[in-house]
Design an enzyme around this catalytic site. Structure first.
Site, short mmCIF file in Angstrom:
data_model
loop_
_atom_site.label_atom_id
_atom_site.label_comp_id
_atom_site.label_asym_id
_atom_site.label_seq_id
_atom_site.Cartn_x
_atom_site.Cartn_y
_atom_site.Cartn_z
N HIS A 1 0.83 -1.20 0.00
CA HIS A 1 0.00 0.00 0.00
C HIS A 1 0.87 1.26 0.00
CE1 HIS A 1 -3.43 -2.55 0.70
NE2 HIS A 1 -4.22 -1.50 0.69
N LYS B 1 -8.90 -7.77 9.49
CA LYS B 1 -9.41 -7.93 10.85
C LYS B 1 -9.15 -6.65 11.62
CE LYS B 1 -5.28 -9.95 12.90
NZ LYS B 1 -4.68 -11.09 13.58
#
Length: 188
Positions: free
Chosen positions: A39, A104
């Site tokens: 990212h 998560k």
């Protein structure tokens, strides 16, 4: 338990808007794996005006770090990574067309606002079930940044990948609503 909703990728905004926090889903098709190092590299590439190595339009991103595959398997255990590690980059990446994220943990207010703006759903995969999740992965192919090892951008072909909608594209957040029920208990 409610029946699981079957999703076939590509994952569009129209599909995203039909899901609600708490929905259990089974995802089949292709999803793209990328973690914080990837990212960061993609966000920096965009800042330099470069084209990304993946077309994110109507894609799902899975935040994971796979373990090495056993002989004959496409991937080793592949549980979710804590999604908050991507939060600094997520609004920029959602602007690239991502419509679903799998990971998560909670997300920042900025990410939730970007999800609402871009019609994006956040799914949770069960962290303790990494070996079971791997059974849904039929193919694993590195697409970009191979030097990042398990953090490289990769394409996963999945069949009946189990997940739960934890934040829908309206900002309804299962982490907040489910925890709120227990805040009123006396003596705890």
């Amino acid at each position: 338990m409610a029946e699981q909703i079957r999703i076939q990728t590509p994952f569009t905004e129209e599909m995203s808007r039909k899901l609600k926090a708490g929905d259990a889903v089974l995802i089949s098709g292709e999803i793209i794996a990328a973690r914080d190092a990837a990212h960061k590299a993609m966000t920096e590439a965009l800042a330099r005006g470069e084209k990304l190595p993946v077309d994110w339009h109507n894609q799902m991103v899975y935040y994971l770090g796979p373990t090495p595959a056993k002989p004959g398997d496409p991937i080793g255990s592949c549980g979710p990574t804590t999604s908050g590690r991507m939060d600094a980059y997520t609004p920029t990446m959602l602007e690239q067309g991502i419509k679903g994220m799998i990971g998560k943990g909670s997300r920042s207010k900025e990410v939730v606002e970007s999800m609402k703006k871009n019609g994006v759903t956040y799914f949770a995969a069960v962290g303790g079930a990494a070996a079971l999740i791997a059974k849904s992965v039929k193919k694993y192919e590195v697409l970009a940044y191979p030097e990042l090892g398990p953090e490289a951008v990769a394409r996963l072909t999945v069949e009946d990948f189990p997940a739960i909608v934890v934040i829908d594209c309206e900002g309804n957040n299962l982490y907040e609503t489910n925890q709120a029920k227990y805040r009123t208990l006396k003596g705890y």
